[in-house]
Design a protein around this motif. Structure first.
Motif, PDB file in Angstrom:
ATOM      1  N   TYR A 183     -38.874  -9.723 -22.533  1.00 17.39           N
ATOM      2  CA  TYR A 183     -38.275 -10.523 -21.479  1.00 17.39           C
ATOM      3  C   TYR A 183     -39.224 -11.692 -21.216  1.00 17.39           C
ATOM      4  N   ARG A 184     -38.697 -12.693 -20.509  1.00 24.57           N
ATOM      5  CA  ARG A 184     -39.563 -13.776 -20.052  1.00 24.57           C
ATOM      6  C   ARG A 184     -39.116 -14.236 -18.670  1.00 24.57           C
ATOM      7  N   GLN A 185     -40.090 -14.774 -17.959  1.00 23.33           N
ATOM      8  CA  GLN A 185     -39.790 -15.303 -16.631  1.00 23.33           C
ATOM      9  C   GLN A 185     -40.496 -16.627 -16.466  1.00 23.33           C
ATOM     10  N   ALA A 186     -39.689 -17.675 -16.322  1.00 23.43           N
ATOM     11  CA  ALA A 186     -40.224 -19.015 -16.101  1.00 23.43           C
ATOM     12  C   ALA A 186     -40.417 -19.233 -14.605  1.00 23.43           C
ATOM     13  N   GLU A 200     -35.442 -12.996 -17.753  1.00 22.10           N
ATOM     14  CA  GLU A 200     -34.312 -12.944 -18.671  1.00 22.10           C
ATOM     15  C   GLU A 200     -34.708 -12.216 -19.947  1.00 22.10           C
ATOM     16  N   LEU A 201     -33.726 -11.545 -20.513  1.00 22.08           N
ATOM     17  CA  LEU A 201     -33.936 -10.832 -21.765  1.00 22.08           C
ATOM     18  C   LEU A 201     -33.946 -11.826 -22.920  1.00 22.08           C
ATOM     19  N   SER A 239     -31.388  -8.113 -31.557  1.00 19.76           N
ATOM     20  CA  SER A 239     -30.498  -9.015 -30.835  1.00 19.76           C
ATOM     21  C   SER A 239     -31.349 -10.098 -30.198  1.00 19.76           C
ATOM     22  N   TYR A 240     -30.751 -11.271 -30.020  1.00 21.25           N
ATOM     23  CA  TYR A 240     -31.483 -12.415 -29.481  1.00 21.25           C
ATOM     24  C   TYR A 240     -30.642 -13.167 -28.466  1.00 21.25           C
ATOM     25  N   GLU A 241     -31.308 -13.671 -27.453  1.00 23.64           N
ATOM     26  CA  GLU A 241     -30.689 -14.604 -26.530  1.00 23.64           C
ATOM     27  C   GLU A 241     -30.382 -15.884 -27.305  1.00 23.64           C
ATOM     28  N   GLU A 300     -39.221 -25.628 -22.728  1.00 21.60           N
ATOM     29  CA  GLU A 300     -38.408 -24.677 -21.951  1.00 21.60           C
ATOM     30  C   GLU A 300     -38.690 -23.222 -22.309  1.00 21.60           C
ATOM     31  N   ASP A 301     -39.480 -22.985 -23.329  1.00 22.67           N
ATOM     32  CA  ASP A 301     -39.913 -21.622 -23.636  1.00 22.67           C
ATOM     33  C   ASP A 301     -41.106 -21.201 -22.786  1.00 22.67           C
ATOM     34  N   THR A 302     -41.650 -22.128 -22.025  1.00 24.02           N
ATOM     35  CA  THR A 302     -42.778 -21.808 -21.151  1.00 24.02           C
ATOM     36  C   THR A 302     -42.385 -20.738 -20.152  1.00 24.02           C
ATOM     37  N   ALA A 303     -43.144 -19.643 -20.138  1.00 20.56           N
ATOM     38  CA  ALA A 303     -42.828 -18.508 -19.271  1.00 20.56           C
ATOM     39  C   ALA A 303     -43.910 -17.452 -19.437  1.00 20.56           C
ATOM     40  N   VAL A 304     -43.861 -16.469 -18.561  1.00 23.28           N
ATOM     41  CA  VAL A 304     -44.616 -15.240 -18.791  1.00 23.28           C
ATOM     42  C   VAL A 304     -43.711 -14.307 -19.592  1.00 23.28           C
ATOM     43  N   TYR A 305     -44.236 -13.802 -20.688  1.00 21.31           N
ATOM     44  CA  TYR A 305     -43.465 -12.930 -21.574  1.00 21.31           C
ATOM     45  C   TYR A 305     -43.903 -11.487 -21.357  1.00 21.31           C
TER      46      TYR A 305
END
Length: 121
Positions: free
Chosen positions: A40-43, A49-50, A61-63, A91-96
Motif C-alpha cells: 500500500y502507499r499513502q501520500a 491506497e492499495l 494485481s496492480y493499481e 505522484e508516486d511520492t508516498a510512504v509505502y
C-alpha cells in the motif's frame, strides 16, 4: 504473529527506479504461504491506497496507475517480498507499506512501519 520490515525507500529523480524490500518474520508456527502479500502507499493528505498484491501462487494485481511500471515478486524460501518501481513519477511520492493478509478465516492482517519514497522532478 507476523512482523514485516520494509527497506529500500529513498529519494529519486523522476524517471528513475527504486526497489523496495519487505522481510516477513512469522512466529508461533505461522507460514509465509498462508499470506497474500502486498504494498500500500499513502501520500501526504491522501488516504492509504492499495498498489499491488501477490498471492502465494504468485498471481499478481496492480493499481491502474502503476501497471507496466511496478512489479511485485515474492521469495518463498527467504520470506521476502519485493516491489520494483521503474519510470517513477512525482505522484508516486508516498510512504509505502508492506502488507500481509492471512488467507485463513478470522485471522488478523499485518502492516510494516513503512518506507518513504520521494520522487523529484
Amino acid at each position: 504473529q507476523v512482523q514485516l520490515a520494509e527497506s529500500g525507500g529513498g529519494l529519486v529523480q523522476a524517471g528513475g527506479s527504486l526497489r523496495l524490500s519487505c522481510k516477513f518474520d512469522g512466529f508461533d508456527g505461522v507460514i509465509f504461504s498462508w499470506y497474500v502479500m502486498g504494498w500500500y502507499r499513502q501520500a501526504p493528505g491522501k488516504q492509504r491506497e492499495l498498489v499491488t498484491t501477490i498471492t502465494p501462487g504468485a498471481s499478481t494485481s496492480y493499481e491502474d496507475s502503476v501497471k507496466g511500471r511496478f512489479t511485485i515478486s515474492r521469495d518463498q524460501v527467504n520470506h521476502m517480498v519485493y516491489l520494483q518501481m521503474n519510470s517513477l513519477k512525482p505522484e508516486d511520492t508516498a510512504v509505502y507499506y508492506c502488507y500481509a493478509k492471512d488467507l485463513r478465516d478470522y485471522q488478523p492482517d499485518y502492516w510494516g512501519q513503512g518506507t518513504q519514497v520521494i520522487v523529484s522532478l
